[in-house]
Write a protein that holds these residues in place. Sequence first.
Motif, PDB file in Angstrom:
ATOM      1  N   VAL A 138     -38.033  45.781   2.127  1.00 38.47           N
ATOM      2  CA  VAL A 138     -36.599  45.999   1.953  1.00 38.47           C
ATOM      3  C   VAL A 138     -36.265  47.489   1.929  1.00 38.47           C
ATOM      4  N   ASP A 139     -37.041  48.273   1.205  1.00 39.45           N
ATOM      5  CA  ASP A 139     -36.770  49.704   1.128  1.00 39.45           C
ATOM      6  C   ASP A 139     -36.946  50.368   2.491  1.00 39.45           C
ATOM      7  N   GLY A 140     -37.967  49.956   3.234  1.00 40.63           N
ATOM      8  CA  GLY A 140     -38.170  50.491   4.573  1.00 40.63           C
ATOM      9  C   GLY A 140     -37.015  50.151   5.492  1.00 40.63           C
ATOM     10  N   LEU A 141     -36.501  48.931   5.377  1.00 37.92           N
ATOM     11  CA  LEU A 141     -35.363  48.521   6.194  1.00 37.92           C
ATOM     12  C   LEU A 141     -34.133  49.367   5.872  1.00 37.92           C
ATOM     13  N   LYS A 142     -33.921  49.663   4.606  1.00 42.21           N
ATOM     14  CA  LYS A 142     -32.794  50.522   4.229  1.00 42.21           C
ATOM     15  C   LYS A 142     -32.943  51.910   4.842  1.00 42.21           C
ATOM     16  N   ARG A 143     -34.162  52.440   4.854  1.00 44.27           N
ATOM     17  CA  ARG A 143     -34.382  53.768   5.434  1.00 44.27           C
ATOM     18  C   ARG A 143     -34.127  53.759   6.946  1.00 44.27           C
ATOM     19  N   VAL A 144     -34.522  52.676   7.618  1.00 43.04           N
ATOM     20  CA  VAL A 144     -34.262  52.551   9.056  1.00 43.04           C
ATOM     21  C   VAL A 144     -32.755  52.551   9.324  1.00 43.04           C
ATOM     22  N   VAL A 145     -32.019  51.798   8.518  1.00 44.58           N
ATOM     23  CA  VAL A 145     -30.559  51.735   8.668  1.00 44.58           C
ATOM     24  C   VAL A 145     -29.942  53.109   8.474  1.00 44.58           C
ATOM     25  N   ASP A 146     -30.302  53.794   7.401  1.00 43.93           N
ATOM     26  CA  ASP A 146     -29.723  55.105   7.115  1.00 43.93           C
ATOM     27  C   ASP A 146     -30.103  56.133   8.171  1.00 43.93           C
ATOM     28  N   PHE A 147     -31.335  56.072   8.658  1.00 43.61           N
ATOM     29  CA  PHE A 147     -31.798  56.991   9.707  1.00 43.61           C
ATOM     30  C   PHE A 147     -30.935  56.861  10.950  1.00 43.61           C
ATOM     31  N   ASN A 148     -30.606  55.651  11.317  1.00 43.24           N
ATOM     32  CA  ASN A 148     -29.794  55.443  12.521  1.00 43.24           C
ATOM     33  C   ASN A 148     -28.334  55.815  12.302  1.00 43.24           C
TER      34      ASN A 148
END
Length: 291
Positions: free
Chosen positions: A23-33
């Motif tokens: 979940v935390d990794g997915l949040k970072r992917v979203v914010d990065f984009n």
Amino acid sequence: MKQLIGTGVALITPFNDDFSVDVDGLKRVVDFNISNGIDYLVILGTTAENATLTDKEKQLVIDTIVQENDGRLPLVLGIGGNNTQAVIEEVQARNLDVFTAILSVSPMYNKPTQEGIYQHFNAIAKATRKPIILYNVPGRTASNMLPATVARLAKAHKNIVAIKEAKGDIVQAMELIAQCPQDFLVISGDDMITLPMVLAGGAGVISVIGEGFPAAFSKMVRLGLERKVDEAYDIHYKIAPAIDYIFAEGNPAGIKAVFSELNICGDTVRLPLVGVSADLRNEINTFIAQF
């Protein structure tokens, strides 16, 4: 549907080493984009490995992205399959209020005729008012949705608003642009020919490479839409080797290797997919360092 013009990305689903959803990794992917210029996010596409996600995990992915996005970008949700009635039931069961559109893939494995493809999407379009993006990807579905079929659907249903065209055929893309209504969006589903499609009249892309290199790829698309051809192609040729790398051993293994090198999330994939080889990983990492 101006919200769908530009660069959308088909988000991965990061996994922990135990194969649970990160979940935390997915949040970072979203914010990065979001922070690097992407125009909209696509949830639960092929790149999300949704074929290996349980219903509970799919809801977790949706909830995580919706919460992290927090209304910043338009969202598109993937709902498709080769059982027409099951697709209709899912479309009607899900809360689609926060989504700009749904992305629905042409039926795979069954290999329907063009009339079968038409009737599949005809039934889905009648079952919802939500805008629909058709998705043609013959390399995965084993059948090609022809431009005449797409044009027929676009003219029959106001809520069929776009197609993600991933045959990788610029001639077919141009036929779609020519045959479909003027306000119908032809969106590239093939990263390598995104720029030629945009320059031919396409509306942008739903990308894989774009989520790993969002600033550069989204800038290329914007330049293409502005008809700044030389500047756009300069970026295209710089990023083109990475497109080959990330698909060389399957998607999303390649793009997950990119995220791993960027320290955004891990590169774990679920069987039957496996991670990239050591040689390919070295090529990807070298490219990132030089890029």
